[in-house]
Structure formats: C-alpha cells, structure tokens
Write a protein that holds these residues in place. Structure first.
Motif, PDB file in Angstrom:
ATOM      1  N   ALA A   1       0.844  -1.196   0.000  1.00  0.00           N
ATOM      2  CA  ALA A   1       0.000   0.000   0.000  1.00  0.00           C
ATOM      3  C   ALA A   1       0.879   1.246   0.000  1.00  0.00           C
ATOM      4  O   ALA A   1       1.798   1.368   0.817  1.00  0.00           O
ATOM      5  CB  ALA A   1      -0.915   0.004   1.222  1.00  0.00           C
ATOM      6  N   VAL A   2       0.602   2.150  -0.928  1.00  0.00           N
ATOM      7  CA  VAL A   2       1.329   3.415  -1.035  1.00  0.00           C
ATOM      8  C   VAL A   2       0.318   4.544  -1.222  1.00  0.00           C
ATOM      9  O   VAL A   2      -0.880   4.297  -1.406  1.00  0.00           O
ATOM     10  CB  VAL A   2       2.325   3.402  -2.220  1.00  0.00           C
ATOM     11  CG1 VAL A   2       3.426   2.386  -1.996  1.00  0.00           C
ATOM     12  CG2 VAL A   2       1.598   3.116  -3.538  1.00  0.00           C
ATOM     13  N   THR A   3       0.812   5.769  -1.199  1.00  0.00           N
ATOM     14  CA  THR A   3      -0.046   6.922  -1.483  1.00  0.00           C
ATOM     15  C   THR A   3       0.196   7.385  -2.917  1.00  0.00           C
ATOM     16  O   THR A   3       1.279   7.139  -3.470  1.00  0.00           O
ATOM     17  CB  THR A   3       0.240   8.077  -0.509  1.00  0.00           C
ATOM     18  OG1 THR A   3       1.610   8.488  -0.666  1.00  0.00           O
ATOM     19  CG2 THR A   3       0.009   7.640   0.936  1.00  0.00           C
ATOM     20  N   PRO A   4      -0.770   8.033  -3.534  1.00  0.00           N
ATOM     21  CA  PRO A   4      -0.602   8.478  -4.931  1.00  0.00           C
ATOM     22  C   PRO A   4       0.647   9.340  -5.147  1.00  0.00           C
ATOM     23  O   PRO A   4       1.285   9.262  -6.201  1.00  0.00           O
ATOM     24  CB  PRO A   4      -1.885   9.271  -5.198  1.00  0.00           C
ATOM     25  CG  PRO A   4      -2.895   8.655  -4.279  1.00  0.00           C
ATOM     26  CD  PRO A   4      -2.137   8.287  -3.034  1.00  0.00           C
ATOM     27  N   LYS A   5       1.026  10.156  -4.144  1.00  0.00           N
ATOM     28  CA  LYS A   5       2.172  11.051  -4.302  1.00  0.00           C
ATOM     29  C   LYS A   5       3.502  10.300  -4.379  1.00  0.00           C
ATOM     30  O   LYS A   5       4.502  10.854  -4.832  1.00  0.00           O
ATOM     31  CB  LYS A   5       2.211  12.049  -3.145  1.00  0.00           C
ATOM     32  CG  LYS A   5       1.062  13.052  -3.171  1.00  0.00           C
ATOM     33  CD  LYS A   5       1.155  14.015  -2.001  1.00  0.00           C
ATOM     34  CE  LYS A   5      -0.016  14.991  -2.001  1.00  0.00           C
ATOM     35  NZ  LYS A   5       0.029  15.918  -0.836  1.00  0.00           N
ATOM     36  N   GLU A   6       3.507   9.045  -3.961  1.00  0.00           N
ATOM     37  CA  GLU A   6       4.753   8.276  -4.005  1.00  0.00           C
ATOM     38  C   GLU A   6       5.086   7.831  -5.424  1.00  0.00           C
ATOM     39  O   GLU A   6       6.210   7.381  -5.683  1.00  0.00           O
ATOM     40  CB  GLU A   6       4.663   7.070  -3.073  1.00  0.00           C
ATOM     41  CG  GLU A   6       4.632   7.450  -1.597  1.00  0.00           C
ATOM     42  CD  GLU A   6       4.481   6.236  -0.701  1.00  0.00           C
ATOM     43  OE1 GLU A   6       5.480   5.509  -0.515  1.00  0.00           O
ATOM     44  OE2 GLU A   6       3.360   6.014  -0.186  1.00  0.00           O
ATOM     45  N   ASP A   7       4.105   7.899  -6.320  1.00  0.00           N
ATOM     46  CA  ASP A   7       4.334   7.612  -7.735  1.00  0.00           C
ATOM     47  C   ASP A   7       4.940   6.229  -7.938  1.00  0.00           C
ATOM     48  O   ASP A   7       5.929   6.059  -8.662  1.00  0.00           O
ATOM     49  CB  ASP A   7       5.241   8.687  -8.342  1.00  0.00           C
ATOM     50  CG  ASP A   7       5.190   8.679  -9.878  1.00  0.00           C
ATOM     51  OD1 ASP A   7       4.146   8.258 -10.430  1.00  0.00           O
ATOM     52  OD2 ASP A   7       6.178   9.077 -10.509  1.00  0.00           O
ATOM     53  N   LYS A   8       4.350   5.229  -7.288  1.00  0.00           N
ATOM     54  CA  LYS A   8       4.815   3.854  -7.409  1.00  0.00           C
ATOM     55  C   LYS A   8       3.874   3.057  -8.302  1.00  0.00           C
ATOM     56  O   LYS A   8       2.674   3.342  -8.387  1.00  0.00           O
ATOM     57  CB  LYS A   8       4.893   3.186  -6.036  1.00  0.00           C
ATOM     58  CG  LYS A   8       5.873   3.829  -5.073  1.00  0.00           C
ATOM     59  CD  LYS A   8       7.313   3.538  -5.467  1.00  0.00           C
ATOM     60  CE  LYS A   8       8.280   4.088  -4.423  1.00  0.00           C
ATOM     61  NZ  LYS A   8       9.694   3.788  -4.769  1.00  0.00           N
ATOM     62  N   ILE A   9       4.432   2.029  -8.963  1.00  0.00           N
ATOM     63  CA  ILE A   9       3.628   1.111  -9.755  1.00  0.00           C
ATOM     64  C   ILE A   9       3.907  -0.311  -9.268  1.00  0.00           C
ATOM     65  O   ILE A   9       4.899  -0.558  -8.564  1.00  0.00           O
ATOM     66  CB  ILE A   9       3.917   1.226 -11.264  1.00  0.00           C
ATOM     67  CG1 ILE A   9       5.385   0.917 -11.561  1.00  0.00           C
ATOM     68  CG2 ILE A   9       3.538   2.613 -11.773  1.00  0.00           C
ATOM     69  CD1 ILE A   9       5.718   0.870 -13.041  1.00  0.00           C
ATOM     70  N   LYS A  10       3.047  -1.241  -9.653  1.00  0.00           N
ATOM     71  CA  LYS A  10       3.174  -2.617  -9.185  1.00  0.00           C
ATOM     72  C   LYS A  10       4.530  -3.222  -9.546  1.00  0.00           C
ATOM     73  O   LYS A  10       5.106  -4.000  -8.778  1.00  0.00           O
ATOM     74  CB  LYS A  10       2.037  -3.456  -9.777  1.00  0.00           C
ATOM     75  CG  LYS A  10       1.902  -4.847  -9.192  1.00  0.00           C
ATOM     76  CD  LYS A  10       0.679  -5.547  -9.762  1.00  0.00           C
ATOM     77  CE  LYS A  10       0.544  -6.963  -9.214  1.00  0.00           C
ATOM     78  NZ  LYS A  10      -0.638  -7.664  -9.797  1.00  0.00           N
TER      79      LYS A  10
END
Length: 336
Positions: free
Chosen positions: A198-207
């Motif tokens: 689980a991350v936040t949108p601002k972290e700009d992570k993808i699977k």
C-alpha cells in the motif's frame, strides 16, 4: 497449506493444457515424527515433474516410482514410507496417491473462493493398507458445493477420513514503498504468502516496483480500504514517515489483523500511540496492546534482508501462537 494447494491447482491447469495426466500425493497419516505433517500434498505429472514436496527430499523419489501404477491404471493406492530404516525422519508416512483431474467447474469455484478469501474443506478417504484403493480419494467442499478430484472417487462407508479446514491464504500487507518493502515483499512471496503493498498516490509507485506482489493499493491513508484486512492478514506499517504512520493507525484501529507491526524504535511507537489516543480516546485497548513495535524478533538483524527474516519470524510466532526459542531447548516434539 492453502497457498501450496493453490499452486497445485495452478500447475494442474498448466499440465492439462499441455495434455499431461497428473497424480496427487497426500500425506494422510503418520506414525512417529516426520519433516512434514499430514495434509501436505504434492502433484506429480506424467512427465515426472513434481510440484511441491511431502518431505525434506527423502520421500519424493519413492512417491514418483509408486505413482507410475496410478498413471497406468487410474486407481488410487496407498503407499507407506518407513523413515526408521532410512536417512532422515523417524516415522512412518502414509500417502494416498490418486488420479488428479478436477473438472472445470471445480477450478472456477475454487479460484472464486480464493479470490473471496473464503474457507474451504478437503476430506480424503483411505485405509492403512498398502496397495490399490479403488474409489478412494479426496472431496473438496467449496461453499455449498462438493467436488471429487476425479470421476472415480466415491463416498466410502468403512474408511478412515483425513479432513482439513483450509483458511484463506496468509496475506502480508506492507504499508510503505521504500527499499525495505521490496526486500520484505520478496521474503513473503518466497513463503507462498499473498503480498500486497500500500502506497499513497504522491509516491508515484507502480506494481512493477515490487516484483512478484499480488496487488498494489494506491490510496491516501484516510481513504485506505480497511475492510479488506481480515484475520488472516499480517500488516506491517513501514512508511518511514511519522505523520503517515499516525494517519494509517487512525484507520487501522477499526481492523482486526492477525498481526500488526510498526517499524521504528520503542520511543517512536510510544509517541505514536500516545498521539493516537489523544486523537481518539475510544480506541480499544486490545488494538493498542496487539501492536508489535519495533516489529521483529531479536536475532541480531542488521541488513534489510535480516530484518525481513526477523519480522516474518515474529509474525509466525504470533499467528501460530508459539514462543520463540532454540529447538535444541525444546523438550517436547517440534510438531504436536
């Protein structure tokens, strides 16, 4: 063991599409001690590929040999393996080998149960008699439906039955997207657990940033879908942000995970919990007392990989309700 059986179904589908027959080996009984316990299963393909294991490696060749007659005659049989006269364990294993050809309806319903994280049951009939056991085998109970693993299996009136109630797969929920999350996710995947990050949108992570995970949740802490956390989910709060951790705890207080761990020193944990109580005086004390922080067992861990091992070891002690100790100091049997 649910994750192992889930993999067996997955591998069966691959074998079926390749036109290969399969045999399922199930440890149904045990006299004495063994590396693994009744209920463990292994899939054997007719090209001699084996998926899973029923021991530490000493039994598998014999299972492969014994499975050949099941491939040929398509009739279940019971085999034994006496470890007292061979290297390894000191017990007698009883294994049922049965033709494994679940139909399409079984596979569809099974995958649905896995997706819904539902309990299911397996029941295997057998006799402690070496040789052919025509009509014996395993039934799977999926919600209100019952399926046999092959079309020749019948209910047996005068037989022993090994029954397993199978819980949803153990899930590891990692909240945070830093480098140590990648390491911990890999160890969880290697254990066969379903891993969600689980991350936040601002972290700009993808699977793809977390190779092999089952799912990536992308929410602000206050919007996190806490209802997805069940009693077979272990949660690690590892955002490396005090503010984020506090926001997540405000949401997680309404959950009941199998385990909840928080990274960071004890002083940080106490500060987090004090501020949490200031924000909401109605937080249940059971929730507070069940938070493990710093997460992990004291094994002298230094590197991210070692810390991951210490955390997973603590999770196992909690969900298995055991006290960590050196096995050489354990007076009773390891398995009981």
């Amino acid at each position: 063991m649910t994750h192992e059986f889930k993999n067996i179904i997955k591998e069966f589908v691959i074998a079926k599409n390749a036109g290969l027959k399969c045999v399922l080996a199930t440890v149904v009984d045990l006299d004495g001690s063994s590396y693994r316990r009744p209920g463990v299963r292994m899939l054997i393909r007719e090209d001699n590929v084996m998926i899973g294991a029923v021991s530490g490696g000493c039994v598998e060749k014999e299972v492969l040999f014994q499975a050949q007659s099941v491939f040929e005659k398509q009739i279940a049989k019971l085999m034994t393996y006496d470890g007292r006269y061979r290297l390894g364990c000191e017990g007698i294993l009883y294994l049922l080998l049965e033709p494994f050809s679940p139909n399409e309806s079984l596979i569809v319903d099974f995958n649905l149960e896995i997706e819904n994280r539902s309990f299911f049951k397996l029941s295997t009939s057998y006799k402690k008699e070496y040789g052919k056991l025509e009509g014996f085998g395993t039934f799977i109970h999926l919600n209100s439906k019952v399926y046999a693993f092959n079309e020749n299996t019948r209910e047996q009136l005068n037989a022993l039955t090994f029954t397993q109630n199978m819980p949803p797969c153990q899930r590891l929920l990692l909240i945070g997207g830093e480098h140590d999350t990648v390491q911990l996710a890999q160890f969880g995947i290697n254990m066969g657990w379903e891993v969600t990050v689980a991350v936040t949108p601002k972290e700009d992570k993808i699977k793809a940033d977390f190779p092999g995970i089952d799912d990536l949740l992308n929410y602000e802490p206050e919007d996190f879908p806490v209802e997805t956390i069940d009693t077979n989910t272990a949660v690690i709060l590892m955002t490396h942000s005090y503010v984020k951790d506090l926001k997540y705890l405000m949401v997680l207080k309404n959950s009941n995970p199998a385990y909840l761990g928080v990274l960071g020193p004890a002083k940080r944990r106490e500060k987090l919990l004090s501020e949490l109580l200031e924000h909401d005086m109605e937080v249940k004390m059971d929730f507070i007392e069940n938070i493990h922080g710093p997460a992990g067992l004291n094994i002298g861990a230094i590197t991210p990989q070692e810390i991951a091992i210490s955390i997973l070891a603590e999770i196992l002690t909690v969900i298995r309700k055991t006290n960590p100790m050196m096995l050489k100091d354990k007076l009773k049997e390891i398995h009981h």
